[in-house]
Structures are given as structure tokens and as C-alpha cells.
Design an enzyme around this catalytic site. Structure first.
Site, PDB file in Angstrom:
ATOM      1  N   ILE A 196      43.099  54.370  38.228  1.00 23.49           N
ATOM      2  CA  ILE A 196      43.380  55.721  37.768  1.00 23.49           C
ATOM      3  C   ILE A 196      42.537  56.052  36.542  1.00 23.49           C
ATOM      4  O   ILE A 196      42.154  57.197  36.338  1.00 23.49           O
ATOM      5  CB  ILE A 196      44.888  55.825  37.411  1.00 23.49           C
ATOM      6  CG1 ILE A 196      45.726  55.846  38.688  1.00 23.49           C
ATOM      7  CG2 ILE A 196      45.196  57.025  36.550  1.00 23.49           C
ATOM      8  CD1 ILE A 196      45.504  57.052  39.559  1.00 23.49           C
ATOM      9  N   SER A 254      32.754  28.003  22.962  1.00 25.11           N
ATOM     10  CA  SER A 254      34.063  28.339  23.517  1.00 25.11           C
ATOM     11  C   SER A 254      34.703  27.060  24.020  1.00 25.11           C
ATOM     12  O   SER A 254      34.014  26.211  24.606  1.00 25.11           O
ATOM     13  CB  SER A 254      33.915  29.316  24.684  1.00 25.11           C
ATOM     14  OG  SER A 254      35.122  29.347  25.420  1.00 25.11           O
ATOM     15  N   GLY A 314      39.248  35.530  34.811  1.00 23.94           N
ATOM     16  CA  GLY A 314      38.944  36.131  36.111  1.00 23.94           C
ATOM     17  C   GLY A 314      40.172  36.374  36.963  1.00 23.94           C
ATOM     18  O   GLY A 314      40.084  36.492  38.169  1.00 23.94           O
ATOM     19  N   GLY A 359      42.220  38.964  36.512  1.00 24.49           N
ATOM     20  CA  GLY A 359      42.609  40.373  36.470  1.00 24.49           C
ATOM     21  C   GLY A 359      43.518  40.701  35.297  1.00 24.49           C
ATOM     22  O   GLY A 359      44.192  41.726  35.306  1.00 24.49           O
ATOM     23  N   SER A 413      37.928  39.799  29.925  1.00 20.34           N
ATOM     24  CA  SER A 413      36.662  40.339  29.397  1.00 20.34           C
ATOM     25  C   SER A 413      36.911  41.416  28.350  1.00 20.34           C
ATOM     26  O   SER A 413      36.277  41.397  27.285  1.00 20.34           O
ATOM     27  CB  SER A 413      35.749  40.832  30.522  1.00 20.34           C
ATOM     28  OG  SER A 413      36.406  41.766  31.322  1.00 20.34           O
ATOM     29  N   ASP A 437      41.675  48.933  29.987  1.00 20.37           N
ATOM     30  CA  ASP A 437      41.857  47.554  29.527  1.00 20.37           C
ATOM     31  C   ASP A 437      41.555  47.417  28.041  1.00 20.37           C
ATOM     32  O   ASP A 437      42.314  46.808  27.284  1.00 20.37           O
ATOM     33  CB  ASP A 437      40.927  46.602  30.312  1.00 20.37           C
ATOM     34  CG  ASP A 437      41.183  46.650  31.802  1.00 20.37           C
ATOM     35  OD1 ASP A 437      42.220  47.212  32.202  1.00 20.37           O
ATOM     36  OD2 ASP A 437      40.343  46.137  32.560  1.00 20.37           O
ATOM     37  N   TYR A 460      34.271  47.074  43.075  1.00 20.16           N
ATOM     38  CA  TYR A 460      34.856  47.999  42.102  1.00 20.16           C
ATOM     39  C   TYR A 460      33.945  49.218  41.935  1.00 20.16           C
ATOM     40  O   TYR A 460      34.392  50.363  42.022  1.00 20.16           O
ATOM     41  CB  TYR A 460      35.044  47.276  40.762  1.00 20.16           C
ATOM     42  CG  TYR A 460      35.713  48.115  39.702  1.00 20.16           C
ATOM     43  CD1 TYR A 460      37.090  48.054  39.494  1.00 20.16           C
ATOM     44  CD2 TYR A 460      34.978  48.971  38.890  1.00 20.16           C
ATOM     45  CE1 TYR A 460      37.711  48.822  38.526  1.00 20.16           C
ATOM     46  CE2 TYR A 460      35.583  49.746  37.924  1.00 20.16           C
ATOM     47  CZ  TYR A 460      36.948  49.661  37.740  1.00 20.16           C
ATOM     48  OH  TYR A 460      37.549  50.427  36.764  1.00 20.16           O
TER      49      TYR A 460
HETATM   50  C1  GLA Z   1      39.917  46.912  36.017  1.00 18.08           C
HETATM   51  C2  GLA Z   1      39.127  47.884  35.151  1.00 18.08           C
HETATM   52  C3  GLA Z   1      40.032  48.996  34.607  1.00 18.08           C
HETATM   53  C4  GLA Z   1      40.848  49.649  35.710  1.00 18.08           C
HETATM   54  C5  GLA Z   1      41.503  48.602  36.607  1.00 18.08           C
HETATM   55  C6  GLA Z   1      42.153  49.203  37.821  1.00 18.08           C
HETATM   56  O1  GLA Z   1      40.860  46.226  35.251  1.00 18.08           O
HETATM   57  O2  GLA Z   1      38.520  47.207  34.079  1.00 18.08           O
HETATM   58  O3  GLA Z   1      39.240  49.943  33.908  1.00 18.08           O
HETATM   59  O4  GLA Z   1      40.074  50.535  36.452  1.00 18.08           O
HETATM   60  O5  GLA Z   1      40.585  47.616  37.044  1.00 18.08           O
HETATM   61  O6  GLA Z   1      43.201  50.030  37.457  1.00 18.08           O
END
Ligand code: GLA
Length: 389
Positions: free
Chosen positions: A34, A66, A120, A122, A126, A170, A220
Site C-alpha cells: 500500500i 558485522s 531476509g 521480511g 535492511s 519500513d 517487487y
Molecule cells: C517491503 C517494502 C515496503 C512495503 C512492503 C509491502 O517491506 O520495503 O515499502 O511496500 O514490502 O507492504
């Protein structure tokens, strides 16, 4: 001395670390895919995150270390920096590049990073490393950016240096998160409300599918393009900046403008998901966890069927959740294509949920998931004493 990072810094650099910072990861409660469509999202910061211990040095060199990775690159201070392969240090290097291009003289640094966010998965490891680096440079070099400017810098690094066309959710969440609160963020205006996360006798479970995510970046970016294509078609009759500028009823009146079935499905997800976030915010405020949970399930179904970013692993988690009466709702969180799901689980039943889910998932997928009880934590900040880490 949670992770003995101070000692490790000493071992590596033979000096005491003088500065320490922390930035969390995030989960998104609802409002997926979104942010780059200008709508509402509801993320919160988690207590897992990235620690950074850092000292300026006199050697005109950036030393990246790291505890999570074996590579120990060193980069000489220079006029500009380029992404170097896929190494982890591109994230902090991109932030250095941004500050440098903005005219700040960033001199040599000895750095030690450590992340306890599954990488990684989700959970925005990052964004966490970008924001902690931006926050640290702002502090150490008196760059004078506001927190929102740091968020925008971190997003720009991700878009332009790393090459992932993500939205702002994020970076915003890991910077502005607050303990036991969720953020309701309008990704167009950047107006936001910090709302109590009010989970009552439920807790938030994070379920890492442990599926290694592949091609996330390209898939993505493909979704981002599909949304732009849908917007263009709708603007044959409308005049909107983002898909989220219209609600479901308006979309239904105009959806036939979109010729391609796939593109229409993508747009339908976006518009309906944005409406769901509005309902979810109301449900949370009214302590209606059952209603909130139903919206989570609906969100997942839409991400699976219309946006097509789920997968058999994430679906298996949600399928199991639906059979367990102690779960109010569950959905994938973040970009998808593997990574993590979240679930609202009755506090007293968390252990049985965790065991039963692991058994179901392992039987179906062939390996085990990792299940955590997540705490909602604060956004980026300075750690007062390096001994905190
Ligand atoms: C990743 C992207 C965000 C967002 C989500 C999906 O985390 O970095 O900006 O788009 O996916 O909601």
C-alpha cells in the site's frame, strides 16, 4: 551486556566503542503493498533490530564489521561511492554516499554491526541497518536532519543505491515506532497517528517460514510497475495521483478501464486493502480483536489471490491458524514471496499454538518454521551507554 558487543568491538579494534545506536525491525499489522500506492499502513517496531557501535578514526577509511557476516570490507574515504556487488555493507555505504553527496564531510569510521532480526525474513533488516546508520551519521557529524528527513534518506538509499523501489513504510516504522503502539501512517501525506496496540489477552506471533526468498527485488519492482500501469488506465477517466486516492466503490465503477486481468486484480487488492486498514484501525480502537483478525485473514486472501505475493509456505501458516480457535487472525507481513507471517494468538495458548503450527507446517512443507512471541518496541535511538549492548 546483552550481546557482548562492547567486548567484541574491543577485540576487533583494540579500542573502547564510544557511541552505540539501535534501530528495530518492523512488522506490518495490515496494509500490505500500500505504501507505494499512497495509502494507509499500520506497522509497528519490534524489539529485534540492528545494533551499531561506532568510533570515528583518523585513518580515512570506513571499516565495516558485522557479527552476522564474514566479509570485513574496508573502503577508503573518497568523493563518492558505488554499490559493490550484493554485500551487506552496501546498505551503510549507501547512507555514507547520501550524506557525502549532500555536502557532509564523512570521515573514517570503525563500525561494528549486529542484528538479531532474522535476515531476509521480511522484517525489514535492511531498513533497520539504513536507519541506524543514518541516525548515527546525523549524530556524529551534526548533520542536522530531522527524523523524517533521515527516513527519506534511508528510503532513497534503498531506491537509488540498492535498487529496490520500496515505499516509505519500513524506514518510517523503524524510526517512529513506539513501545506497545502501532503507527497508522498515510503514506501520501506522511501524517500519522500513534495508537495503542491494545491486544488485550492476545499476543502477536511472528512466524518465519524459513523459506529463502529469491528474486524478491525483481518481483517487487514488477508489482510497483503493475500498479503504475493500473493508475494510468484509471486516469483515462479519473484524475488521481495514487490508486489509494479512490475507495472500493469508485474502483468498481471504473475498473473496466483496466483491460488486463492481472493488472486489474493488482489494483483491486490495493484499493480494497486500503479500505481494510481504515476498518482495522476502527476495530483496534474499539478493542474488537475478532473483527481485526477477520480483516487480517481477508488481507492474506487478497495478497494470495489478487496480488499473488504469497506462496505455499505462508499459506500453510494461515491455513493452520484458521483451524485454531485461539487465533483471532493471521496474514503474511511485508513484501511476501516467503518471509514471515503474523498471527494474533491468545496469550495463554501461545505454546500450544506454536507446537501445533510447527507440526502442521513441517508435515506439509518439509522443514520447520521459527515461531516467536513478538514484543512491540521503540524506534531508532542512541543507547546511553555502550554497555547496554
Ligand atoms: C517491503 C517494502 C515496503 C512495503 C512492503 C509491502 O517491506 O520495503 O515499502 O511496500 O514490502 O507492504
Amino acid at each position: 551486556m546483552k550481546h557482548q558487543l562492547t567486548q567484541k568491538f574491543n577485540d576487533i579494534y583494540s579500542k573502547e566503542a564510544r557511541h552505540a545506536y539501535f534501530s528495530p525491525g518492523r512488522v506490518n499489522l495490515i496494509g500490505e503493498h500500500i505504501d507505494y500506492n499512497g495509502g494507509l499502513v499500520m506497522p509497528c517496531a519490534i524489539t529485534f533490530g540492528t545494533y551499531l557501535l561506532i568510533n570515528p578514526n583518523e585513518d580515512n577509511v570506513f571499516r565495516f564489521r558485522s557479527l552476522n557476516f564474514d566479509e570485513n570490507p574496508e573502503v577508503a574515504v573518497q568523493a563518492g561511492y558505488k554499490k559493490d556487488g550484493d554485500g551487506w555493507y552496501n546498505f551503510p555505504l549507501g547512507v555514507i554516499e547520501h550524506f557525502t553527496k549532500d555536502g557532509h564531510q564523512i570521515t573514517g569510521l570503525d563500525m561494528l554491526f549486529f542484528g538479531d532480526i532474522p535476515i531476509g525474513a521480511g522484517l525489514s533488516s535492511s531498513a533497520s541497518i539504513e536507519v541506524v546508520m543514518a541516525y548515527a551519521l546525523n549524530d556524529l557529524f551534526d548533520a542536522g536532519y530531522t527524523k523524517l528527513e533521515l527516513v527519506k534518506i534511508a528510503k532513497s538509499v534503498e531506491n537509488n543505491f540498492i535498487g529496490m523501489n520500496c515505499g516509505i513504510m519500513d524506514q518510517f516504522a523503524v524510526a517512529f515506532g513506539e513501545k506497545d503502539k502501532a503507527i497508522v501512517l498515510n503514506c501520501d501525506t506522511l501524517k500519522y497517528d500513534i495508537v495503542p496496540s491494545n491486544l488485550g489477552n492476545y499476543v502477536l506471533a511472528i512466524i518465519n517460514t524459513n523459506k529463502s526468498r529469491k528474486l524478491v527485488e525483481s518481483k517487487y519492482n514488477e508489482r510497483v510497475e503493475e500498479c503504475q500501469a493500473a493508475l494510468k488506465e484509471l486516469n483515462k477517466a479519473l484524475s488521481i495521483n495514487y490508486l489509494c486516492d479512490i475507495d472500493t466503490a469508485t474502483f468498481n465503477q471504473h475498473k473496466n478501464l483496466i483491460a488486463d486481468d492481472t493488472i486489474r486484480k493488482r489494483a483491486q487488492h490495493v484499493v480494497e486493502e486500503n479500505d481494510r486498514v481504515k476498518l482495522a484501525a476502527g476495530a483496534l480502537a474499539a478493542n474488537n480483536l475478532a473483527g481485526f483478525g477477520e480483516l487480517m485473514y481477508a488481507s492474506h486472501d487478497s495478497l494470495r489471490d489478487l496480488y499473488e505475493v504469497s506462496g505455499k509456505e505462508l499459506d500453510a501458516v494461515v491455513e493452520y491458524a484458521k483451524t485454531n480457535p485461539n487465533v483471532a487472525g493471521a496474514r503474511m507481513t511485508g513484501a511476501g514471496f516467503g518471509g514471515c507471517a503474523i498471527a494474533l494468538v491468545k496469550k495463554d495458548e501461545f505454546d500450544s499454538f506454536s507446537k501445533e503450527l510447527a507440526a502442521y507446517y513441517t508435515d506439509k512443507i518439509g522443514y520447520a518454521p521459527s515461531v516467536y512471541q513478538s514484543l512491540i518496541g521503540d524506534g531508532v535511538g542512541t543507547l546511553l551507554a555502550t554497555s547496554e549492548v
